[in-house]
Design a protein around this motif. Structure first.
Motif, mmCIF file in Angstrom:
data_model
loop_
_atom_site.group_PDB
_atom_site.id
_atom_site.type_symbol
_atom_site.label_atom_id
_atom_site.label_comp_id
_atom_site.label_asym_id
_atom_site.label_seq_id
_atom_site.Cartn_x
_atom_site.Cartn_y
_atom_site.Cartn_z
ATOM 1 N N MET A 99 0.825 -1.194 0.000
ATOM 2 C CA MET A 99 0.000 0.000 0.000
ATOM 3 C C MET A 99 0.873 1.264 0.000
ATOM 4 S SD MET A 99 -2.996 1.103 -0.017
ATOM 5 C CE MET A 99 -3.899 2.537 0.314
ATOM 6 N N ILE A 100 1.966 1.197 0.743
ATOM 7 C CA ILE A 100 2.836 2.369 0.807
ATOM 8 C C ILE A 100 3.463 2.639 -0.555
ATOM 9 C CG2 ILE A 100 4.908 1.153 1.560
ATOM 10 C CD1 ILE A 100 3.801 4.556 2.851
ATOM 11 N N ARG A 101 3.699 1.568 -1.336
ATOM 12 C CA ARG A 101 4.257 1.738 -2.680
ATOM 13 C C ARG A 101 3.300 2.537 -3.560
ATOM 14 N NH1 ARG A 101 3.388 -0.759 -7.460
ATOM 15 N NH2 ARG A 101 2.028 -2.262 -6.467
ATOM 16 N N VAL A 102 2.016 2.260 -3.459
ATOM 17 C CA VAL A 102 1.028 2.979 -4.257
ATOM 18 C C VAL A 102 1.004 4.457 -3.864
ATOM 19 C CG1 VAL A 102 -1.437 3.161 -4.769
ATOM 20 C CG2 VAL A 102 -0.366 0.916 -4.593
ATOM 21 N N VAL A 103 1.072 4.727 -2.577
ATOM 22 C CA VAL A 103 1.075 6.112 -2.097
ATOM 23 C C VAL A 103 2.320 6.839 -2.588
ATOM 24 C CG1 VAL A 103 1.171 7.567 -0.030
ATOM 25 C CG2 VAL A 103 -0.368 5.601 -0.091
#
Length: 96
Positions: A1-5
């Protein structure tokens, strides 16, 4: 999820980063001191970043994924190894 952000934040900041690089290169080629960014078009750069994020999100949202009736099977741990996630055919579709 942090990668998408992180990817979306980078897309949002990309026009500003390109502008900063352009100003720096332009000043170096002219042999002058780089200008301060008090006069930078920040609102325009922000709006360009938002537009870039929206275009990328819409493009990936409409071109990736399965068709209606297909089911996504998430990654699972089977037989001592991780099976990657995949899209499986629906009930009425034949498997290749």
């Amino acid at each position: 999820m942090i990668r998408v952000v992180i990817e979306n934040v980078i897309l949002l900041l990309l026009p500003t980063l390109i502008y900063i690089a352009y100003v720096q290169v332009k000043a170096q080629l002219a042999g002058t001191k780089p200008q301060r960014f008090d006069d930078a078009p920040l609102v325009v750069l922000f709006l360009c970043g938002v537009a870039l994020v929206l275009v990328v999100v819409l493009a990936f949202g409409t071109t990736t994924g399965g068709t209606p009736g297909q089911a996504y099977r998430p990654p699972s741990f089977e037989g001592g190894r991780i099976e990657p996630g995949r899209i499986e055919p629906g009930r009425n579709e034949k498997q290749p």
